[in-house]
Motif scaffolding. Sequence first.
Motif, PDB file in Angstrom:
ATOM      1  N   TRP A 198       0.977  -1.417  -0.156  1.00 43.35           N
ATOM      2  CA  TRP A 198       0.606   0.172  -0.368  1.00 43.35           C
ATOM      3  C   TRP A 198       1.004   1.137   0.073  1.00 43.35           C
ATOM      4  CZ3 TRP A 198      -4.487  -1.959  -1.437  1.00 43.35           C
ATOM      5  CH2 TRP A 198      -5.717  -3.110  -1.350  1.00 43.35           C
ATOM      6  N   ARG A 199       0.615   2.266  -0.752  1.00 41.83           N
ATOM      7  CA  ARG A 199       1.208   3.030  -1.145  1.00 41.83           C
ATOM      8  C   ARG A 199       0.279   4.191  -0.490  1.00 41.83           C
ATOM      9  NH1 ARG A 199       3.208   6.429  -6.446  1.00 41.83           N
ATOM     10  NH2 ARG A 199       3.242   8.382  -6.239  1.00 41.83           N
ATOM     11  N   LYS A 200       0.616   5.459   0.806  1.00 39.32           N
ATOM     12  CA  LYS A 200      -0.015   6.541   0.955  1.00 39.32           C
ATOM     13  C   LYS A 200      -1.191   7.188  -0.727  1.00 39.32           C
ATOM     14  CE  LYS A 200       2.102   8.497   5.096  1.00 39.32           C
ATOM     15  NZ  LYS A 200       2.785   9.033   5.111  1.00 39.32           N
ATOM     16  N   PRO A 201      -2.648   7.311  -0.337  1.00 39.63           N
ATOM     17  CA  PRO A 201      -3.038   7.813  -2.094  1.00 39.63           C
ATOM     18  C   PRO A 201      -3.090   9.000  -2.012  1.00 39.63           C
ATOM     19  CG  PRO A 201      -4.599   6.914   0.409  1.00 39.63           C
ATOM     20  CD  PRO A 201      -3.423   7.035   1.414  1.00 39.63           C
ATOM     21  N   VAL A 202      -3.072  10.346  -0.764  1.00 41.38           N
ATOM     22  CA  VAL A 202      -2.687  11.548  -1.213  1.00 41.38           C
ATOM     23  C   VAL A 202      -1.746  12.124  -0.231  1.00 41.38           C
ATOM     24  CG1 VAL A 202      -3.556  11.793   0.966  1.00 41.38           C
ATOM     25  CG2 VAL A 202      -4.247  13.447  -0.916  1.00 41.38           C
ATOM     26  N   GLN A 203      -1.056  13.334  -1.070  1.00 44.06           N
ATOM     27  CA  GLN A 203      -0.184  13.989  -0.032  1.00 44.06           C
ATOM     28  C   GLN A 203      -0.474  14.820   0.773  1.00 44.06           C
ATOM     29  OE1 GLN A 203       3.103  13.949  -0.154  1.00 44.06           O
ATOM     30  NE2 GLN A 203       2.811  11.638  -1.827  1.00 44.06           N
ATOM     31  N   GLY A 204      -0.991  14.196   1.877  1.00 44.71           N
ATOM     32  CA  GLY A 204      -1.092  15.499   3.518  1.00 44.71           C
ATOM     33  C   GLY A 204      -0.438  14.787   4.362  1.00 44.71           C
ATOM     34  N   GLU A 205      -0.893  15.549   5.414  1.00 35.00           N
ATOM     35  CA  GLU A 205      -0.507  15.502   6.602  1.00 35.00           C
ATOM     36  C   GLU A 205      -2.354  13.879   7.793  1.00 35.00           C
ATOM     37  OE1 GLU A 205      -0.770  17.341  11.275  1.00 35.00           O
ATOM     38  OE2 GLU A 205      -0.991  18.870   9.311  1.00 35.00           O
ATOM     39  N   LEU A 206      -1.818  13.132   8.548  1.00 34.47           N
ATOM     40  CA  LEU A 206      -2.302  11.991   8.907  1.00 34.47           C
ATOM     41  C   LEU A 206      -2.459  13.091  10.501  1.00 34.47           C
ATOM     42  CD1 LEU A 206      -3.473   9.031   9.669  1.00 34.47           C
ATOM     43  CD2 LEU A 206      -1.993   8.688  10.531  1.00 34.47           C
ATOM     44  N   THR A 207      -4.359  13.259  10.119  1.00 40.23           N
ATOM     45  CA  THR A 207      -5.318  13.398  11.099  1.00 40.23           C
ATOM     46  C   THR A 207      -6.296  12.820  12.671  1.00 40.23           C
ATOM     47  OG1 THR A 207      -6.490  14.560   9.625  1.00 40.23           O
ATOM     48  CG2 THR A 207      -4.855  15.510   9.662  1.00 40.23           C
ATOM     49  N   VAL A 208      -6.510  11.731  11.352  1.00 43.40           N
ATOM     50  CA  VAL A 208      -7.676  10.656  12.410  1.00 43.40           C
ATOM     51  C   VAL A 208      -7.110   9.552  11.850  1.00 43.40           C
ATOM     52  CG1 VAL A 208      -9.739  10.418  13.172  1.00 43.40           C
ATOM     53  CG2 VAL A 208      -9.139  12.706  12.147  1.00 43.40           C
ATOM     54  N   GLU A 209      -6.192   8.656  13.157  1.00 41.07           N
ATOM     55  CA  GLU A 209      -5.767   7.250  13.566  1.00 41.07           C
ATOM     56  C   GLU A 209      -7.156   6.347  13.232  1.00 41.07           C
ATOM     57  OE1 GLU A 209      -3.191   6.705  13.420  1.00 41.07           O
ATOM     58  OE2 GLU A 209      -1.615   8.122  14.007  1.00 41.07           O
ATOM     59  N   TYR A 210      -6.565   5.332  12.696  1.00 41.91           N
ATOM     60  CA  TYR A 210      -7.521   3.911  12.608  1.00 41.91           C
ATOM     61  C   TYR A 210      -7.888   3.292  13.991  1.00 41.91           C
ATOM     62  CZ  TYR A 210      -9.151  -0.796  11.714  1.00 41.91           C
ATOM     63  OH  TYR A 210      -9.411  -2.409  11.456  1.00 41.91           O
ATOM     64  N   SER A 211      -9.506   3.781  14.651  1.00 45.68           N
ATOM     65  CA  SER A 211      -9.277   3.225  15.673  1.00 45.68           C
ATOM     66  C   SER A 211     -10.948   2.621  15.528  1.00 45.68           C
ATOM     67  CB  SER A 211     -10.177   4.551  16.471  1.00 45.68           C
ATOM     68  OG  SER A 211     -10.526   4.547  18.087  1.00 45.68           O
ATOM     69  N   PRO A 212     -11.212   1.208  15.847  1.00 51.15           N
ATOM     70  CA  PRO A 212     -12.260   0.445  15.247  1.00 51.15           C
ATOM     71  C   PRO A 212     -12.859  -0.284  16.436  1.00 51.15           C
ATOM     72  CG  PRO A 212      -9.825  -1.018  14.641  1.00 51.15           C
ATOM     73  CD  PRO A 212     -10.134   0.338  15.183  1.00 51.15           C
TER      74      PRO A 212
END
Length: 208
Positions: A78-92
């Motif tokens: 997997w490659r990051k789909p957009v150039q941007g800042e990660l603001t909300v994490e995965y939290s199931p």
Amino acid sequence: MKEKILPIWKKAQVVWKNYGYYISLVCLLSLFGLAAWLYRTGNHDADAVYAASAAQPVLAQETAAVSPAPTAEPEPSWRKPVQGELTVEYSPEELQWNETLSQWRTHGGVDFSADTGSVVMAAADGVISAAYKDDLMGYTVEITHSGGWVSRYACLGTLEMADPGETVKQGTTIGSVGTSALAEAADGPHLHFELLKDGRPQAPEFTD
């Protein structure tokens, strides 16, 4: 003439009386043998058909024995789909505060903050399987990958760049960042990205 035949006839009667049973048995066995020989010589074709049909299951078993085992599909990277800042994490499981809805909710993906119109790319090789507008997450594109994987791109600015059924390579442009997700409107322009394996959410892990 009668005097010559009569002794012969009497001798024949004596022979038949003493050996008639055995003579009858020999004749009967001879008849059976002749009938069996005639039957066999007249049914060579039937024997050949029977032999061929009997051999077929053996050939099928031999073919099945040498058939190669199916190989597992490769897992995508997997490659990051957009150039941007990660603001909300995965939290199931752990609840996070959703400013837009004013409630605590789980988060089945990750959010990248980026400028409106920023290019959104396919995270891996695959086929675009869906492009639609979700009531909560806005314009959404889904890509089906090998190994039972699906990547989902939501809160897009448009669906015009995604053509369902199209095969895409990793890095292919499929959309742009927008603000179409009503459930995350307070977060501003961003990409909401999810990964699913056999229909179940997974934590994204990127190679870049």
